[in-house]
Design an enzyme around this catalytic site. Structure first.
Site, PDB file in Angstrom:
ATOM      1  N   GLY A  40       0.822  -1.218   0.000  1.00 22.26           N
ATOM      2  CA  GLY A  40       0.000   0.000   0.000  1.00 22.26           C
ATOM      3  C   GLY A  40       0.849   1.258   0.000  1.00 22.26           C
ATOM      4  CB  SER A  42      -0.220   3.899  -4.401  1.00 22.32           C
ATOM      5  OG  SER A  42      -1.423   3.531  -3.751  1.00 22.32           O
ATOM      6  CG  ASP A  95      -6.348  -7.887  -3.324  1.00 22.44           C
ATOM      7  OD1 ASP A  95      -6.077  -7.748  -2.114  1.00 22.44           O
ATOM      8  OD2 ASP A  95      -7.518  -7.946  -3.764  1.00 22.44           O
ATOM      9  CB  VAL A  96      -2.215  -7.370   0.847  1.00 20.88           C
ATOM     10  CG1 VAL A  96      -1.242  -6.276   0.429  1.00 20.88           C
ATOM     11  CG2 VAL A  96      -3.482  -6.770   1.446  1.00 20.88           C
ATOM     12  CG  ASN A 122       0.991   1.448   4.858  1.00 25.47           C
ATOM     13  OD1 ASN A 122       0.737   2.204   5.793  1.00 25.47           O
ATOM     14  ND2 ASN A 122       0.526   1.661   3.621  1.00 25.47           N
ATOM     15  CB  SER A 174      -4.946   1.402  14.169  1.00 25.64           C
ATOM     16  OG  SER A 174      -5.851   2.372  14.660  1.00 25.64           O
ATOM     17  CE1 TYR A 187      -8.328   0.340  10.024  1.00 28.08           C
ATOM     18  CE2 TYR A 187      -8.409   1.097  12.295  1.00 28.08           C
ATOM     19  CZ  TYR A 187      -7.805   1.087  11.054  1.00 28.08           C
ATOM     20  OH  TYR A 187      -6.653   1.819  10.858  1.00 28.08           O
ATOM     21  CE  LYS A 191      -5.075  -1.258  10.770  1.00 26.89           C
ATOM     22  NZ  LYS A 191      -3.919  -1.332   9.867  1.00 26.89           N
ATOM     23  CB  ILE A 220      -2.236   9.728  10.242  1.00 27.83           C
ATOM     24  CG1 ILE A 220      -1.597   8.995  11.425  1.00 27.83           C
ATOM     25  CG2 ILE A 220      -1.192  10.331   9.312  1.00 27.83           C
ATOM     26  CD1 ILE A 220      -0.698   9.819  12.317  1.00 27.83           C
TER      27      ILE A 220
HETATM   28  P1  NDP Z   1      -4.748   5.143   2.363  1.00 28.92           P
HETATM   29  O1  NDP Z   1      -6.137   4.760   2.034  1.00 28.92           O
HETATM   30  O2  NDP Z   1      -4.301   6.526   2.082  1.00 28.92           O
HETATM   31  O3  NDP Z   1      -3.736   4.132   1.643  1.00 28.92           O
HETATM   32  C1  NDP Z   1      -3.935   2.759   1.722  1.00 28.92           C
HETATM   33  C2  NDP Z   1      -2.963   2.078   0.802  1.00 28.92           C
HETATM   34  O4  NDP Z   1      -3.202   0.659   0.890  1.00 28.92           O
HETATM   35  C3  NDP Z   1      -3.184   2.452  -0.670  1.00 28.92           C
HETATM   36  O5  NDP Z   1      -1.939   2.394  -1.343  1.00 28.92           O
HETATM   37  C4  NDP Z   1      -4.091   1.330  -1.172  1.00 28.92           C
HETATM   38  O6  NDP Z   1      -4.010   1.098  -2.578  1.00 28.92           O
HETATM   39  C5  NDP Z   1      -3.491   0.164  -0.419  1.00 28.92           C
HETATM   40  N1  NDP Z   1      -4.396  -0.976  -0.315  1.00 28.92           N
HETATM   41  C6  NDP Z   1      -5.647  -1.016   0.199  1.00 28.92           C
HETATM   42  N2  NDP Z   1      -6.143  -2.266   0.083  1.00 28.92           N
HETATM   43  C7  NDP Z   1      -5.189  -3.014  -0.521  1.00 28.92           C
HETATM   44  C8  NDP Z   1      -5.100  -4.357  -0.953  1.00 28.92           C
HETATM   45  N3  NDP Z   1      -6.106  -5.236  -0.751  1.00 28.92           N
HETATM   46  N4  NDP Z   1      -3.980  -4.776  -1.587  1.00 28.92           N
HETATM   47  C9  NDP Z   1      -2.953  -3.910  -1.808  1.00 28.92           C
HETATM   48  N5  NDP Z   1      -2.964  -2.626  -1.412  1.00 28.92           N
HETATM   49  C10 NDP Z   1      -4.075  -2.181  -0.787  1.00 28.92           C
HETATM   50  O7  NDP Z   1      -4.574   4.766   3.925  1.00 28.92           O
HETATM   51  P2  NDP Z   1      -3.687   5.399   5.087  1.00 28.92           P
HETATM   52  O8  NDP Z   1      -2.405   5.900   4.563  1.00 28.92           O
HETATM   53  O9  NDP Z   1      -4.539   6.288   5.886  1.00 28.92           O
HETATM   54  O10 NDP Z   1      -3.440   4.085   5.975  1.00 28.92           O
HETATM   55  C11 NDP Z   1      -2.285   3.281   5.861  1.00 28.92           C
HETATM   56  C12 NDP Z   1      -2.269   2.323   7.035  1.00 28.92           C
HETATM   57  O11 NDP Z   1      -2.257   3.062   8.244  1.00 28.92           O
HETATM   58  C13 NDP Z   1      -3.491   1.423   7.105  1.00 28.92           C
HETATM   59  O12 NDP Z   1      -3.097   0.143   7.543  1.00 28.92           O
HETATM   60  C14 NDP Z   1      -4.374   2.096   8.140  1.00 28.92           C
HETATM   61  O13 NDP Z   1      -5.237   1.186   8.776  1.00 28.92           O
HETATM   62  C15 NDP Z   1      -3.303   2.627   9.088  1.00 28.92           C
HETATM   63  N6  NDP Z   1      -3.761   3.739   9.920  1.00 28.92           N
HETATM   64  C16 NDP Z   1      -4.165   4.918   9.367  1.00 28.92           C
HETATM   65  C17 NDP Z   1      -4.575   5.955  10.180  1.00 28.92           C
HETATM   66  C18 NDP Z   1      -5.013   7.274   9.627  1.00 28.92           C
HETATM   67  O14 NDP Z   1      -5.482   8.089  10.411  1.00 28.92           O
HETATM   68  N7  NDP Z   1      -4.857   7.554   8.351  1.00 28.92           N
HETATM   69  C19 NDP Z   1      -4.608   5.804  11.651  1.00 28.92           C
HETATM   70  C20 NDP Z   1      -4.139   4.525  12.109  1.00 28.92           C
HETATM   71  C21 NDP Z   1      -3.728   3.542  11.268  1.00 28.92           C
HETATM   72  P3  NDP Z   1      -5.052   1.871  -3.598  1.00 28.92           P
HETATM   73  O15 NDP Z   1      -4.648   3.301  -3.547  1.00 28.92           O
HETATM   74  O16 NDP Z   1      -4.829   1.236  -4.905  1.00 28.92           O
HETATM   75  O17 NDP Z   1      -6.418   1.616  -3.028  1.00 28.92           O
END
Ligand code: NDP
Length: 280
Positions: A40, A42, A95-96, A122, A174, A187, A191, A220
């Site tokens: 993830g 991107s 896809d993870v 991530n 998280s 969720y 986590k 975040i």
């Molecule tokens: P984003 O939605 O901004 O990014 C998620 C990333 O994961 C994207 O690159 C997405 O790809 C990828 N992704 C989602 N599903 C899959 C899959 N099945 N296979 C491969 N890639 C996948 O999320 P955040 O940056 O906010 O979150 C990142 C991590 O941090 C997560 O684990 C989230 O739970 C955790 N987190 C976030 C918080 C926040 O406040 N933002 C707080 C606490 C934890 P694509 O763009 O193609 O969908």
């Protein structure tokens, strides 16, 4: 002293004599030339981690889900920024939740970038709703992405890291794996499971010099978070954090890089909150 005892004392003295001195300051220089995989990568936090690792000289592989053309454009833009930092880059949709594709992805990274030294689990999603209204697919999507995905990636890199007797794995869990709120049973379970998995993996991989840790971010400020979460919830999150603010992706990335560095060589199985004091 009999001969056996004498031998044991000599061996102990040898070990103490050859022990390396811990470095006194945060030092990420050892990261140069290592290969890091970020699931993830991107957008949001994964993107910040990928860029921070590249700033330290790591070659970076990342995957993304590619749910639409914007996701692909985001991924291409991250790859472009990484290449500007003069590191090698490998990225594609993976896809993870698909264990076979995760295995293939890791094999490709090993071949294309010359090894795997760091893994950042991530990729994560949320599908919120009261538990009595949650559909099977909403439960499964979250648990399979956030927990199964981390297991699939860790299982795939484990033989490589065990063989080279070196590796760093950081799982992005998280604060909600520790303290729940209404509507996030899927969720929070995923986590919390990831925290248990972090500790188990640390126990199993530690003897081969592989550190496994987790970071637990609070709220975040990513585009998707600020676009998707109602402002009252963000205001409450700000109030609950003793530092009175939301975090930035960079706040998480800095801690992840520290955990991947030699400065953190004696830390394993830890869960480090990056939450401005939210959990206090
Ligand atoms: P984003 O939605 O901004 O990014 C998620 C990333 O994961 C994207 O690159 C997405 O790809 C990828 N992704 C989602 N599903 C899959 C899959 N099945 N296979 C491969 N890639 C996948 O999320 P955040 O940056 O906010 O979150 C990142 C991590 O941090 C997560 O684990 C989230 O739970 C955790 N987190 C976030 C918080 C926040 O406040 N933002 C707080 C606490 C934890 P694509 O763009 O193609 O969908």
């Amino acid at each position: 002293m009999d001969e056996d005892m004498h031998g044991a004392v000599e061996a102990l003295l040898d070990e103490v004599g050859t022990e390396t001195e811990p470095r006194p300051e945060f030092d990420a220089t050892n990261l140069r030339g290592q290969v890091a995989v970020v699931s993830g990568g991107s957008s949001g936090i994964g993107r910040a981690i990928a860029l921070e690792l590249a700033h330290c000289g790591c070659h970076v592989a990342f995957c993304f889900l590619d749910a639409g053309s914007q996701a692909r454009l985001d991924a291409q833009e991250v790859a472009r920024k990484l290449r500007e930092l003069e590191v090698r880059v490998y990225f594609r949709h993976c896809d993870v939740r698909d264990s076979r594709d995760v295995k293939r992805f890791v094999e490709e990274v090993d071949r294309e970038l010359g090894g795997v030294h760091i893994l950042i689990n991530n990729a994560g999603i949320g599908r919120d709703g009261a538990l009595w209204r949650l559909e099977d697919h909403e439960w499964e999507a979250v648990v399979r992405t956030n927990l199964d995905g981390a297991f699939f990636f860790t299982r795939s890199v484990a033989p490589i890291m065990r063989a080279q007797e070196h590796g760093k794995i950081v799982n992005v869990t998280s604060v909600h794996g520790v303290r729940s709120e209404f509507g996030i049973s899927n969720y929070a379970s995923s986590k919390a499971g990831l925290i248990g998995f972090t500790r188990s993996a640390a126990v199993e991989l530690g003897p081969r010099n592989v550190n496994v840790n987790a970071v637990a971010p609070g709220y975040i400020r990513t585009t998707r978070l600020t676009d998707g979460v109602p402002s009252e919830i963000l205001d409450r999150a700000r109030e609950q954090a003793v530092l009175g603010r939301l975090g930035d992706p960079q706040d998480v990335a800095g801690v992840v890089v520290f955990l991947c560095s030699e400065s953190a060589r004696h830390i394993t199985g830890a869960v480090i909150p990056v939450d401005g004091g939210y959990l206090l």
